[in-house]
Design a protein around this motif. Structure first.
Motif, PDB file in Angstrom:
ATOM      1  N   MET A 198       4.841   1.995 -11.906  1.00  0.00           N
ATOM      2  CA  MET A 198       5.117   0.794 -12.701  1.00  0.00           C
ATOM      3  C   MET A 198       3.905   0.390 -13.557  1.00  0.00           C
ATOM      4  N   ILE A 199       2.749   0.964 -13.258  1.00  0.00           N
ATOM      5  CA  ILE A 199       1.509   0.591 -13.939  1.00  0.00           C
ATOM      6  C   ILE A 199       1.090   1.735 -14.846  1.00  0.00           C
ATOM      7  N   LYS A 200       0.809   1.427 -16.105  1.00  0.00           N
ATOM      8  CA  LYS A 200       0.421   2.458 -17.068  1.00  0.00           C
ATOM      9  C   LYS A 200      -0.852   3.154 -16.614  1.00  0.00           C
ATOM     10  N   ALA A 201      -0.856   4.459 -16.721  1.00  0.00           N
ATOM     11  CA  ALA A 201      -2.010   5.252 -16.295  1.00  0.00           C
ATOM     12  C   ALA A 201      -3.273   4.875 -17.075  1.00  0.00           C
ATOM     13  N   SER A 202      -3.108   4.422 -18.310  1.00  0.00           N
ATOM     14  CA  SER A 202      -4.279   4.068 -19.117  1.00  0.00           C
ATOM     15  C   SER A 202      -5.026   2.865 -18.547  1.00  0.00           C
ATOM     16  N   TYR A 203      -4.363   2.068 -17.696  1.00  0.00           N
ATOM     17  CA  TYR A 203      -5.012   0.912 -17.069  1.00  0.00           C
ATOM     18  C   TYR A 203      -5.988   1.352 -15.984  1.00  0.00           C
ATOM     19  N   GLY A 204      -5.747   2.497 -15.390  1.00  0.00           N
ATOM     20  CA  GLY A 204      -6.603   2.987 -14.319  1.00  0.00           C
ATOM     21  C   GLY A 204      -5.786   3.636 -13.223  1.00  0.00           C
ATOM     22  N   GLU A 205      -6.464   4.004 -12.147  1.00  0.00           N
ATOM     23  CA  GLU A 205      -5.819   4.659 -11.009  1.00  0.00           C
ATOM     24  C   GLU A 205      -5.391   3.613  -9.990  1.00  0.00           C
ATOM     25  N   VAL A 206      -4.166   3.737  -9.514  1.00  0.00           N
ATOM     26  CA  VAL A 206      -3.621   2.811  -8.524  1.00  0.00           C
ATOM     27  C   VAL A 206      -3.831   3.410  -7.135  1.00  0.00           C
ATOM     28  N   LYS A 207      -4.422   2.594  -6.239  1.00  0.00           N
ATOM     29  CA  LYS A 207      -4.662   3.040  -4.871  1.00  0.00           C
ATOM     30  C   LYS A 207      -4.158   1.988  -3.896  1.00  0.00           C
ATOM     31  N   PHE A 208      -3.573   2.449  -2.802  1.00  0.00           N
ATOM     32  CA  PHE A 208      -3.078   1.566  -1.758  1.00  0.00           C
ATOM     33  C   PHE A 208      -3.928   1.735  -0.507  1.00  0.00           C
ATOM     34  N   GLY A 209      -3.999   0.667   0.278  1.00  0.00           N
ATOM     35  CA  GLY A 209      -4.747   0.721   1.522  1.00  0.00           C
ATOM     36  C   GLY A 209      -4.427  -0.492   2.373  1.00  0.00           C
ATOM     37  N   LYS A 210      -5.280  -0.761   3.344  1.00  0.00           N
ATOM     38  CA  LYS A 210      -5.152  -1.926   4.226  1.00  0.00           C
ATOM     39  C   LYS A 210      -6.492  -2.644   4.234  1.00  0.00           C
TER      40      LYS A 210
ATOM     41  N   THR B 168      -2.987  -3.482   0.650  1.00  0.00           N
ATOM     42  CA  THR B 168      -3.662  -3.816  -0.604  1.00  0.00           C
ATOM     43  C   THR B 168      -3.305  -2.795  -1.675  1.00  0.00           C
ATOM     44  N   VAL B 169      -3.324  -3.249  -2.904  1.00  0.00           N
ATOM     45  CA  VAL B 169      -3.215  -2.351  -4.048  1.00  0.00           C
ATOM     46  C   VAL B 169      -4.434  -2.630  -4.923  1.00  0.00           C
TER      47      VAL B 169
ATOM     48  N   LEU C 136      -8.999  -4.649 -10.343  1.00  0.00           N
ATOM     49  CA  LEU C 136      -8.112  -5.653  -9.767  1.00  0.00           C
ATOM     50  C   LEU C 136      -7.737  -5.209  -8.366  1.00  0.00           C
ATOM     51  N   GLN C 137      -7.717  -6.159  -7.442  1.00  0.00           N
ATOM     52  CA  GLN C 137      -7.254  -5.846  -6.094  1.00  0.00           C
ATOM     53  C   GLN C 137      -6.432  -7.020  -5.586  1.00  0.00           C
ATOM     54  N   MET C 138      -5.315  -6.706  -4.972  1.00  0.00           N
ATOM     55  CA  MET C 138      -4.423  -7.743  -4.481  1.00  0.00           C
ATOM     56  C   MET C 138      -3.856  -7.284  -3.142  1.00  0.00           C
ATOM     57  N   ASP C 139      -3.757  -8.230  -2.188  1.00  0.00           N
ATOM     58  CA  ASP C 139      -3.079  -7.887  -0.943  1.00  0.00           C
ATOM     59  C   ASP C 139      -1.703  -8.547  -0.921  1.00  0.00           C
ATOM     60  N   SER C 140      -0.925  -8.241   0.108  1.00  0.00           N
ATOM     61  CA  SER C 140       0.457  -8.722   0.142  1.00  0.00           C
ATOM     62  C   SER C 140       0.531 -10.246   0.201  1.00  0.00           C
ATOM     63  N   ASP C 141      -0.443 -10.913   0.811  1.00  0.00           N
ATOM     64  CA  ASP C 141      -0.458 -12.386   0.800  1.00  0.00           C
ATOM     65  C   ASP C 141      -0.689 -12.916  -0.610  1.00  0.00           C
ATOM     66  N   ASN C 142      -1.606 -12.282  -1.346  1.00  0.00           N
ATOM     67  CA  ASN C 142      -1.851 -12.678  -2.733  1.00  0.00           C
ATOM     68  C   ASN C 142      -0.629 -12.435  -3.597  1.00  0.00           C
ATOM     69  N   GLY C 143       0.158 -11.426  -3.250  1.00  0.00           N
ATOM     70  CA  GLY C 143       1.384 -11.141  -3.993  1.00  0.00           C
ATOM     71  C   GLY C 143       2.331 -12.326  -3.963  1.00  0.00           C
ATOM     72  N   ASN C 144       2.483 -12.934  -2.787  1.00  0.00           N
ATOM     73  CA  ASN C 144       3.327 -14.133  -2.680  1.00  0.00           C
ATOM     74  C   ASN C 144       2.798 -15.255  -3.555  1.00  0.00           C
ATOM     75  N   LYS C 145       1.495 -15.455  -3.530  1.00  0.00           N
ATOM     76  CA  LYS C 145       0.876 -16.519  -4.327  1.00  0.00           C
ATOM     77  C   LYS C 145       1.070 -16.263  -5.823  1.00  0.00           C
ATOM     78  N   LEU C 146       0.889 -15.004  -6.235  1.00  0.00           N
ATOM     79  CA  LEU C 146       1.051 -14.657  -7.648  1.00  0.00           C
ATOM     80  C   LEU C 146       2.470 -14.937  -8.119  1.00  0.00           C
ATOM     81  N   ILE C 147       3.443 -14.561  -7.308  1.00  0.00           N
ATOM     82  CA  ILE C 147       4.841 -14.813  -7.674  1.00  0.00           C
ATOM     83  C   ILE C 147       5.094 -16.310  -7.813  1.00  0.00           C
ATOM     84  N   ASP C 148       4.591 -17.096  -6.867  1.00  0.00           N
ATOM     85  CA  ASP C 148       4.771 -18.551  -6.940  1.00  0.00           C
ATOM     86  C   ASP C 148       4.146 -19.123  -8.212  1.00  0.00           C
ATOM     87  N   ILE C 149       2.947 -18.662  -8.540  1.00  0.00           N
ATOM     88  CA  ILE C 149       2.269 -19.162  -9.748  1.00  0.00           C
ATOM     89  C   ILE C 149       3.061 -18.789 -10.993  1.00  0.00           C
ATOM     90  N   LEU C 150       3.458 -17.527 -11.100  1.00  0.00           N
ATOM     91  CA  LEU C 150       4.189 -17.087 -12.298  1.00  0.00           C
ATOM     92  C   LEU C 150       5.541 -17.775 -12.419  1.00  0.00           C
TER      93      LEU C 150
END
Length: 95
Positions: free
Chosen positions: A31-43, A50-51, A61-75
């Motif tokens: 879902m993320i354009k390769a030109s933005y950078g490499e996407v990595k997942f972890g814990k 985390t992504v 940029l780094q976001m964890d699943s808790d931040n994902g909820n916050k981002l959705i609420d803000i947007l």
């Protein structure tokens, strides 16, 4: 798009089967354009998924699943792109 990635991140966090998790991670990375950078997942140290978006061996940029909820609420709090743009401008972000 940000909410789509955040939703995927939360879904990945709730996935325990390694094979299914790998497929979901690839789908989210696609879902993320390769030109933005490499996407990595972890814990993180709290065990949350985390992504990270990395470019030139630096985390952009780094976001964890808790931040994902916050981002959705803000947007979801904005009624239009113009409202979001005004908010970002107030924060000093050039849009």
């Amino acid at each position: 798009m940000a909410t789509d990635v955040a939703n995927q991140l939360m879904d990945i966090d709730n996935t325990t089967d390694p094979s299914t998790r790998s497929i979901k991670e690839q789908k989210a990375a696609d879902m993320i354009k390769a030109s933005y950078g490499e996407v990595k997942f972890g814990k993180n140290s709290l065990g949350k998924t985390t992504v990270s978006l990395e470019k030139d061996n630096k985390i952009i940029l780094q976001m964890d699943s808790d931040n994902g909820n916050k981002l959705i609420d803000i947007l979801n709090s904005f009624n239009s792109y113009d409202e979001l743009k005004s908010y970002l401008t107030e924060l000093g972000v050039n849009v």
